[in-house]
Design a protein around this motif. Structure first.
Motif, PDB file in Angstrom:
ATOM      1  N   GLN A  64      37.797  32.501  47.507  1.00 31.36           N
ATOM      2  CA  GLN A  64      37.777  32.417  46.045  1.00 31.36           C
ATOM      3  C   GLN A  64      37.536  33.787  45.426  1.00 31.36           C
ATOM      4  N   LYS A  65      36.679  34.585  46.046  1.00 31.83           N
ATOM      5  CA  LYS A  65      36.433  35.934  45.543  1.00 31.83           C
ATOM      6  C   LYS A  65      37.726  36.729  45.442  1.00 31.83           C
ATOM      7  N   SER A 124      31.801  36.035  36.094  1.00 38.01           N
ATOM      8  CA  SER A 124      31.452  34.697  35.616  1.00 38.01           C
ATOM      9  C   SER A 124      31.656  34.617  34.111  1.00 38.01           C
ATOM     10  N   GLU A 182      34.949  31.227  36.380  1.00 40.08           N
ATOM     11  CA  GLU A 182      34.963  32.569  36.947  1.00 40.08           C
ATOM     12  C   GLU A 182      36.405  32.968  37.232  1.00 40.08           C
ATOM     13  N   SER A 222      38.826  35.924  39.579  1.00 39.17           N
ATOM     14  CA  SER A 222      38.895  36.978  40.579  1.00 39.17           C
ATOM     15  C   SER A 222      39.645  38.156  39.960  1.00 39.17           C
ATOM     16  N   HIS A 233      34.243  40.893  43.374  1.00 40.62           N
ATOM     17  CA  HIS A 233      35.610  40.565  42.949  1.00 40.62           C
ATOM     18  C   HIS A 233      35.650  39.549  41.815  1.00 40.62           C
ATOM     19  N   ARG A 234      34.510  38.992  41.424  1.00 39.75           N
ATOM     20  CA  ARG A 234      34.523  37.906  40.444  1.00 39.75           C
ATOM     21  C   ARG A 234      33.688  38.251  39.222  1.00 39.75           C
TER      22      ARG A 234
END
Length: 531
Positions: A209-210, A424, A358, A360, A421-422
């Motif tokens: 996910q990141k 929020s 969130e 990426s 990488h993310r």
């Protein structure tokens, strides 16, 4: 186009129920499309009427009403996990997951005597989207059953349905793969072959996910397209008649669909491919109608499926690629890859924000790197393994697979842990939902028209909007009490200094000893949706 507009009417009805203000915006836009395309008031009235009817139907859509106890259950299949197997069972039309403390595997078709207690998640009390009861509805479950054990003397063989025969065939295949090697890459093979996402560890899931490449590890249109291309190439090498090739491809894809338990993304991709193969006999390619029909069929089968993130992401991506395909038809391979990847990423931005709170920030770059790797290396290796597992799997090949898949995970881990990488983002209000949807559309439009400067300007506006959401404090402090199921936790936010204090996190396990952390169901979703 008619089926596409009908689908828009249905989706507007769902949005009208959940988000009235943005729904009005989307209804106006879709009404303008109806007016321009259909050239009359009749279909426009039909469009608005369908939206209103669907909104009322969603409002009265009944929650699943499960009994507290059931006296018998029929085993219909299995759900595999790294540390065991759960059973899918039915009782008088209801569908349940059965978890047992003892590692016992009941045969498919067995009718077992109870009584069994049915557990249904309580209603959500923290005003968050990640509602376990809603997830259960989306997945077609009526409840969960937990038992210490079920003795074989309690069970007797019952009549077998076609679904049970498919479950046995799927189980036999999975057992063959699990027993073929001692290396952990067998779990990746099964994830990429039959869509068993339970084998993805929470650590790997977080890293995927990141990087924004989780879709590569779950079966989707990319996998179906690759399988279709391989089938056509192999069958064509045997110099078979084109009609026979198409019929064999349809049969193979239908078997593949059944083995993947009608996953939304697989259903969409297989339904579209099979329908296009059938339509190809008439030399027509109604892409928009086919994909719209597949979505409508899925909604009829399970009205809750519209709330599934996979459903939303797969269809919005496919529609945007279909509607923009003629802009890229004359371009080179690299330009097409870049353009389609950008469109796929941009079209899903708002849904990702709404569903997961969130984004990426490296998703586009990571997809440009990993999509070719999966397409040219990983997918062919998966197909080759599935051939060898039923013939002969040499030790050197087994070790080679372990090296490749192990290296792939090491690279993913290295990149994911190398930087954040993310970002929020708090839950989108009506204003932000409308603004970001509009910006996404114009970004795709300017990209298709190759208006680079305008695209960069709109991208900057989108990024700025992301950082402005919930970044302007209205109060100095906010104190929130969160229900964790066994008590309360407190979230204290210091808005001026951008700091957060969390007091308590809740109990260790969710639903007795089923292995789910309480924080995964309550605290973490709340913190994500709070930005």
């Amino acid at each position: 186009m008619i089926l596409f507009l009908m689908l828009l009417s249905v989706l507007n009805g769902y949005i009208l129920y959940a988000q009235p203000v943005p729904a009005v915006f989307f209804i106006i836009i879709s009404s303008l499309i109806c007016h321009r395309r259909m050239k009359g008031k009749a279909f426009l009235l039909f469009h608005l009427g369908t939206t209103a009817i669907v909104a009322m139907a969603v409002f009265i859509l009944p929650e699943k009403d499960s009994p507290a106890m059931v006296d018998t259950v029929t085993v219909t299949g299995y759900k595999y996990y790294r540390d065991g197997v759960a059973h899918t069972v039915t009782h008088e039309g209801g569908r349940y997951d059965l978890y047992m403390e003892e590692a016992v595997k009941l045969p498919v078709g067995a009718v077992c005597q109870g009584p069994f207690e049915v557990v249904v998640p309580e209603a959500q009390r923290n005003f968050i989207k990640k509602d376990d009861r809603m997830r259960m509805n989306v997945n077609g479950l009526d409840g969960r059953i937990y038992a210490d054990s079920v003795d074989s003397s309690q069970c007797a063989a019952g009549p077998m349905t076609w679904g049970m025969h498919l479950a046995k065939m799927r189980d036999g295949y999975m057992e063959a793969v699990l027993g073929s090697t001692v290396y952990d890459y067998k779990f990746d093979i099964l994830t990429l072959s039959v869509g068993n996402k339970s084998y993805i560890t929470s650590e790997l899931f977080d890293k995927l996910q990141k990087l924004g490449i989780y879709h590569l590890y779950v079966i989707s249109g990319t996998h179906v397209a690759f399988i279709t291309a391989i089938l056509f190439y192999v069958l064509n090498r045997f110099r078979l008649d084109i009609t026979l090739i198409k019929l064999l491809m349809i049969a193979a894809l239908l078997v593949f669909l059944c083995l993947n338990f009608f996953s939304p993304s697989v259903f969409r991709a297989v339904f579209m491919t099979v329908t296009l193969l059938l339509v190809s006999f008439t030399r027509k390619k109604p892409y928009l109608s086919v994909i719209s029909l597949s979505a409508l069929v899925q909604i009829v089968i399970n009205p809750w499926i519209v709330l599934h993130a996979g459903f939303q992401l797969s269809y919005i991506t496919t529609f945007m690629i279909i509607l923009s395909r003629h802009y890229w038809s004359g371009s080179g391979f690299f330009i097409q890859l870049l353009g389609i990847t950008l469109i796929a990423e941009i079209s899903t931005l708002v849904i990702l924000l709404h569903q997961f709170n969130e984004l990426s920030i490296s998703g586009i770059v990571m997809n440009m790197i990993f999509v070719p790797i999966f397409t040219s290396v990983i997918f062919p290796m998966v197909i080759l393994f599935n051939i060898m597992v039923f013939t002969h799997l040499p030790e050197v090949v087994d070790a080679g697979y372990a090296f490749v898949f192990g290296t792939l995970k090491d690279v993913i881990t290295l990149i994911a842990d190398g930087m954040d990488h993310r970002t929020s983002v708090g839950s989108l209000g009506p204003f932000w939902l409308i603004l970001l949807s509009t910006l996404s559309y114009w970004m795709i439009r300017t990209l298709c028209l190759r208006q680079v400067r305008r695209f960069l300007m709109l991208s900057a506006c989108f990024i700025l909007s992301i950082f402005l959401i919930d970044r302007i404090p209205h109060d100095d402090f906010t104190v929130t009490m969160v229900d964790v199921g066994q008590g309360d936790a407190f979230v204290i936010e210091d808005h001026r200094n951008r700091s957060v204090l969390l007091i308590d996190t809740g109990g260790r396990y969710y639903y007795r000893d089923a292995g789910q952390m309480l924080s995964d169901q309550t605290i973490l979703p709340y913190l994500k949706e709070a930005g």
